[in-house]
Design a protein around this motif. Structure first.
Motif, PDB file in Angstrom:
ATOM      1  N   ILE A 239     -34.183 -33.142 -30.704  1.00 34.70           N
ATOM      2  CA  ILE A 239     -34.921 -31.935 -30.725  1.00 34.70           C
ATOM      3  C   ILE A 239     -34.241 -31.059 -31.660  1.00 34.70           C
ATOM      4  N   GLY A 240     -32.983 -30.781 -31.274  1.00 36.70           N
ATOM      5  CA  GLY A 240     -32.014 -29.926 -31.781  1.00 36.70           C
ATOM      6  C   GLY A 240     -31.875 -30.440 -33.633  1.00 36.70           C
ATOM      7  N   LYS A 241     -31.717 -31.537 -33.621  1.00 36.20           N
ATOM      8  CA  LYS A 241     -31.786 -32.019 -34.956  1.00 36.20           C
ATOM      9  C   LYS A 241     -32.836 -31.821 -35.826  1.00 36.20           C
ATOM     10  N   LEU A 242     -34.171 -32.038 -35.110  1.00 31.94           N
ATOM     11  CA  LEU A 242     -35.268 -31.858 -35.921  1.00 31.94           C
ATOM     12  C   LEU A 242     -35.541 -30.106 -36.244  1.00 31.94           C
ATOM     13  N   LEU A 243     -34.855 -29.324 -35.388  1.00 28.20           N
ATOM     14  CA  LEU A 243     -34.911 -27.957 -35.539  1.00 28.20           C
ATOM     15  C   LEU A 243     -34.266 -27.542 -36.897  1.00 28.20           C
ATOM     16  N   SER A 244     -33.023 -28.330 -36.894  1.00 30.40           N
ATOM     17  CA  SER A 244     -32.045 -28.030 -38.106  1.00 30.40           C
ATOM     18  C   SER A 244     -32.620 -28.437 -39.319  1.00 30.40           C
ATOM     19  N   THR A 245     -33.257 -29.418 -39.282  1.00 26.44           N
ATOM     20  CA  THR A 245     -33.921 -29.873 -40.295  1.00 26.44           C
ATOM     21  C   THR A 245     -35.148 -29.116 -40.763  1.00 26.44           C
ATOM     22  N   LEU A 246     -35.805 -28.541 -39.984  1.00 24.07           N
ATOM     23  CA  LEU A 246     -36.765 -27.547 -40.436  1.00 24.07           C
ATOM     24  C   LEU A 246     -35.995 -26.105 -40.880  1.00 24.07           C
ATOM     25  N   ASP A 247     -35.022 -25.840 -40.382  1.00 21.57           N
ATOM     26  CA  ASP A 247     -34.275 -24.650 -41.062  1.00 21.57           C
ATOM     27  C   ASP A 247     -33.918 -24.840 -42.399  1.00 21.57           C
ATOM     28  N   ASP A 248     -33.295 -26.270 -42.554  1.00 20.86           N
ATOM     29  CA  ASP A 248     -32.840 -26.720 -43.759  1.00 20.86           C
ATOM     30  C   ASP A 248     -33.972 -26.470 -44.905  1.00 20.86           C
ATOM     31  N   LEU A 249     -35.037 -26.851 -44.476  1.00 19.45           N
ATOM     32  CA  LEU A 249     -36.376 -27.133 -45.455  1.00 19.45           C
ATOM     33  C   LEU A 249     -36.906 -25.827 -45.469  1.00 19.45           C
ATOM     34  N   LYS A 250     -36.554 -24.707 -44.829  1.00 17.27           N
ATOM     35  CA  LYS A 250     -37.114 -23.450 -44.805  1.00 17.27           C
ATOM     36  C   LYS A 250     -38.805 -23.397 -44.205  1.00 17.27           C
ATOM     37  N   LEU A 251     -38.818 -24.609 -43.160  1.00 23.79           N
ATOM     38  CA  LEU A 251     -40.160 -24.597 -42.705  1.00 23.79           C
ATOM     39  C   LEU A 251     -40.229 -23.851 -41.325  1.00 23.79           C
ATOM     40  N   ARG A 252     -39.170 -23.483 -40.656  1.00 20.11           N
ATOM     41  CA  ARG A 252     -39.084 -23.129 -39.521  1.00 20.11           C
ATOM     42  C   ARG A 252     -40.222 -21.937 -38.944  1.00 20.11           C
ATOM     43  N   GLU A 253     -40.346 -21.045 -39.827  1.00 25.15           N
ATOM     44  CA  GLU A 253     -41.281 -19.664 -39.555  1.00 25.15           C
ATOM     45  C   GLU A 253     -42.645 -20.144 -39.819  1.00 25.15           C
ATOM     46  N   ASN A 254     -42.959 -21.450 -40.498  1.00 22.24           N
ATOM     47  CA  ASN A 254     -44.520 -21.460 -40.439  1.00 22.24           C
ATOM     48  C   ASN A 254     -44.753 -22.919 -39.735  1.00 22.24           C
ATOM     49  N   THR A 255     -44.109 -23.128 -38.723  1.00 14.85           N
ATOM     50  CA  THR A 255     -44.379 -24.426 -37.829  1.00 14.85           C
ATOM     51  C   THR A 255     -44.576 -24.059 -36.725  1.00 14.85           C
ATOM     52  N   LEU A 256     -45.622 -24.193 -36.133  1.00 10.07           N
ATOM     53  CA  LEU A 256     -45.814 -24.474 -34.504  1.00 10.07           C
ATOM     54  C   LEU A 256     -45.169 -25.761 -33.966  1.00 10.07           C
ATOM     55  N   ILE A 257     -44.495 -25.513 -32.794  1.00 11.02           N
ATOM     56  CA  ILE A 257     -43.917 -26.729 -32.093  1.00 11.02           C
ATOM     57  C   ILE A 257     -44.604 -26.644 -30.899  1.00 11.02           C
ATOM     58  N   VAL A 258     -45.027 -27.463 -30.255  1.00 14.54           N
ATOM     59  CA  VAL A 258     -45.516 -27.722 -28.779  1.00 14.54           C
ATOM     60  C   VAL A 258     -44.898 -28.959 -28.311  1.00 14.54           C
ATOM     61  N   PHE A 259     -43.891 -28.746 -27.185  1.00 18.35           N
ATOM     62  CA  PHE A 259     -43.288 -29.698 -26.439  1.00 18.35           C
ATOM     63  C   PHE A 259     -43.891 -30.100 -25.120  1.00 18.35           C
ATOM     64  N   MET A 260     -43.965 -31.284 -24.740  1.00 16.99           N
ATOM     65  CA  MET A 260     -44.693 -31.759 -23.559  1.00 16.99           C
ATOM     66  C   MET A 260     -43.921 -32.978 -22.967  1.00 16.99           C
ATOM     67  N   GLY A 261     -44.084 -33.328 -21.697  1.00 18.81           N
ATOM     68  CA  GLY A 261     -44.011 -34.444 -21.271  1.00 18.81           C
ATOM     69  C   GLY A 261     -45.413 -35.427 -21.077  1.00 18.81           C
ATOM     70  N   ASP A 262     -45.320 -36.903 -21.246  1.00 12.58           N
ATOM     71  CA  ASP A 262     -46.554 -37.541 -21.177  1.00 12.58           C
ATOM     72  C   ASP A 262     -46.922 -37.817 -19.693  1.00 12.58           C
ATOM     73  N   ASN A 263     -46.149 -37.535 -19.014  1.00 15.68           N
ATOM     74  CA  ASN A 263     -46.561 -37.778 -17.368  1.00 15.68           C
ATOM     75  C   ASN A 263     -45.353 -37.275 -16.589  1.00 15.68           C
ATOM     76  N   GLY A 264     -45.501 -37.496 -15.212  1.00 17.02           N
ATOM     77  CA  GLY A 264     -44.423 -37.262 -14.288  1.00 17.02           C
ATOM     78  C   GLY A 264     -43.013 -38.109 -14.590  1.00 17.02           C
ATOM     79  N   THR A 265     -41.869 -37.956 -13.634  1.00 16.79           N
ATOM     80  CA  THR A 265     -40.701 -38.555 -13.738  1.00 16.79           C
ATOM     81  C   THR A 265     -40.953 -39.883 -13.233  1.00 16.79           C
ATOM     82  N   ALA A 266     -40.486 -40.840 -13.691  1.00 26.32           N
ATOM     83  CA  ALA A 266     -40.847 -42.445 -13.480  1.00 26.32           C
ATOM     84  C   ALA A 266     -40.191 -42.671 -12.020  1.00 26.32           C
ATOM     85  N   SER A 267     -40.746 -43.473 -11.125  1.00 24.08           N
ATOM     86  CA  SER A 267     -40.487 -43.746  -9.864  1.00 24.08           C
ATOM     87  C   SER A 267     -38.863 -43.761  -9.536  1.00 24.08           C
TER      88      SER A 267
END
Length: 453
Positions: A239-267
């Motif tokens: 995720i940090g590498k993704l954010l760095s890419t957005l910074d490099d491409l000057k996209l960060r300020e025009n990008t909404l990021i939503v982060f979620m888990g798809d369900n709870g922790t596995a048994s």
């Protein structure tokens, strides 16, 4: 004179505030924002340090929360296939048929409209990167312009798992070589997509590999290290590498990021996912709180205020209408959309938040308010001490508050009428039929060993 001076200053500040608010709104409307939806696999709230995890550190995800909003009541279905169907369609499983893992694969493009098709009407290009396995056909059939995916779940190294030997990139079957780490391959594809589409509005559905079992070493793992810790850390690093890419491409300020888990922790890992030294109620595949309660974070520099914690109720059917609202896209009209946009809450406004969320898996379901939960079986739970405890209310008839909650939630369930919709055709557990059959055979074997004829 002093009074007049005060009034002039007051008028100035009111004018500046109004211009600022208009400029903020104009910024959103003038340039369509990019949307990145990051979905971690099998990541519960007890796995993320900004939610209080005792055993895991997620500094990059924590920074997303510190620079945006961390929601404390974000819910989805407690198993990956039904969860992803709910996210992408904005509809509950009894309507789509996504009540178990196998039935998700029966969803057809002619029957259901997914997020990329909705956003396409507003001029968005969409990519699907990562896990797609429960859905049938290909991401392109459902509206994605670009995709890379693999078979099954938890694919890391081609040498560790038979299914991990192959992946599909935009319709082309490819082989994963023995030196390439699947999550890194997925990341490189999304970098290429972002670079190619940086000048136009895009939607990226980043369905991560980590941290689904079988848990394996990462490129950063050291001899004797804990692979589960390593996987949490590597997911955070990507995720940090993704954010760095957005910074490099000057996209960060025009990008909404939503982060979620798809369900709870596995048994097998739920026991270690504690918060403040306390065990959590529920895990992946269960109808308890932390089967469905997942990390939910939104970040958009300069638009979403920093350091906010919000306890508004969200369920994952809300993702589609929120993204449509942001993009200026019209919602599909041929089907009921169960979700409700939480864009106002992202922008710091009260809006019209939902009063309850609905969770379903197999032939079980419940509806939940901030304090109360009512199951299909009519059991009412006091959720005041969630996510650690769920107290069954034995006698709500003599408890005015509990009785009122029971009545409210019964009305909600009656209005939804899940029992009149599509039900689980494989035993009611929500699992793959093959898993159900195996569990039944194992159970029969144990019973015979205990009581041989």
């Amino acid at each position: 004179m002093k009074k007049n001076h005060f009034l002039v200053v007051l008028a100035f500040f009111i004018t500046v505030s109004g211009v600022f608010a208009q400029n903020k709104k104009a910024k959103i409307n003038a340039l369509k924002p990019n949307i990145i939806y990051i979905l971690a696999d099998d990541l519960g709230i007890g796995d993320v340090s900004c939610y209080g995890s005792d055993n895991n550190k997620t500094p990059i995800i924590d920074k997303l929360a510190q620079g945006g909003i961390r929601f404390t009541h974000g819910y989805t279905a407690p198993l990956c296939g039904p969860s992803r169907a709910m996210i992408l369609t904005g509809r509950y499983a009894f309507r789509t048929g996504a009540v178990n893992q196998d039935m998700v694969g029966q969803i057809k493009p002619e029957n259901e409209v997914l997020i990329p098709s909705v956003l396409k009407t507003a001029g968005y290009t969409s990519a699907m990167v990562g896990k797609w396995s429960q859905f049938g056909l290909t991401p392109k059939d459902f509206g994605f312009d670009d995709y890379i995916t693999f078979q099954g779940s938890g694919d890391y190294w081609s040498t560790e798992k038979k299914k991990a030997e192959n992946y599909i990139e935009n319709g082309e079957d490819k082989k994963l070589d023995s030196l390439t780490y699947m999550p890194d391959l997925m990341h490189q594809h999304l970098v290429n997509f972002l670079t190619t589409n940086k000048d136009n509005p895009f939607f990226l559905y980043y369905s991560m590999v980590n941290v689904h079992a079988l848990i394996q070493r990462t490129p950063d793992s050291k001899p004797g290290s804990d692979f589960y810790d390593d996987n949490i850390a590597y997911m955070d690093k990507l995720i940090g590498k993704l954010l760095s890419t957005l910074d490099d491409l000057k996209l960060r300020e025009n990008t909404l990021i939503v982060f979620m888990g798809d369900n709870g922790t596995a048994s097998q890992y739920a026991g270690r996912s504690s918060i403040g030294g306390k065990a959590l109620s529920g895990k992946k595949g269960t109808m308890l709180e932390c089967g469905s309660l997942v990390p939910t974070i939104a970040n958009w520099p300069g638009v979403i205020a920093s350091g906010k914690v919000n306890d508004v109720l969200i369920d994952s059917s809300d993702i589609l209408p929120t993204f449509a609202d942001l993009a200026g896209a019209k919602l599909p009209t041929k089907n009921v959309i169960d979700g409700r946009s939480f864009l106002p809450q992202l922008l710091g406004k009260k809006g019209n938040p939902r009063q309850w969320i609905f969770t379903e898996l197999g032939n079980k379901w419940y509806v939940r308010e901030a304090k109360w939960k009512l199951t299909r079986e009519g059991e009412l739970f006091d959720m005041s001490n969630a996510p650690f405890e769920e107290k069954l209310v034995v006698d709500y008839t003599n408890n005015k508050e509990a009785g009122a909650a029971y009545t409210r939630l019964q009305i909600v369930l009656k209005g939804l009428s899940p029992e009149k919709g599509i039900l689980d055709n494989a035993g009611g557990s929500g699992r793959h039929a093959s898993n159900v059959n195996k569990q039944n055979k194992d159970k029969e074997k144990l019973e015979k060993e205990k009581d041989p004829e």
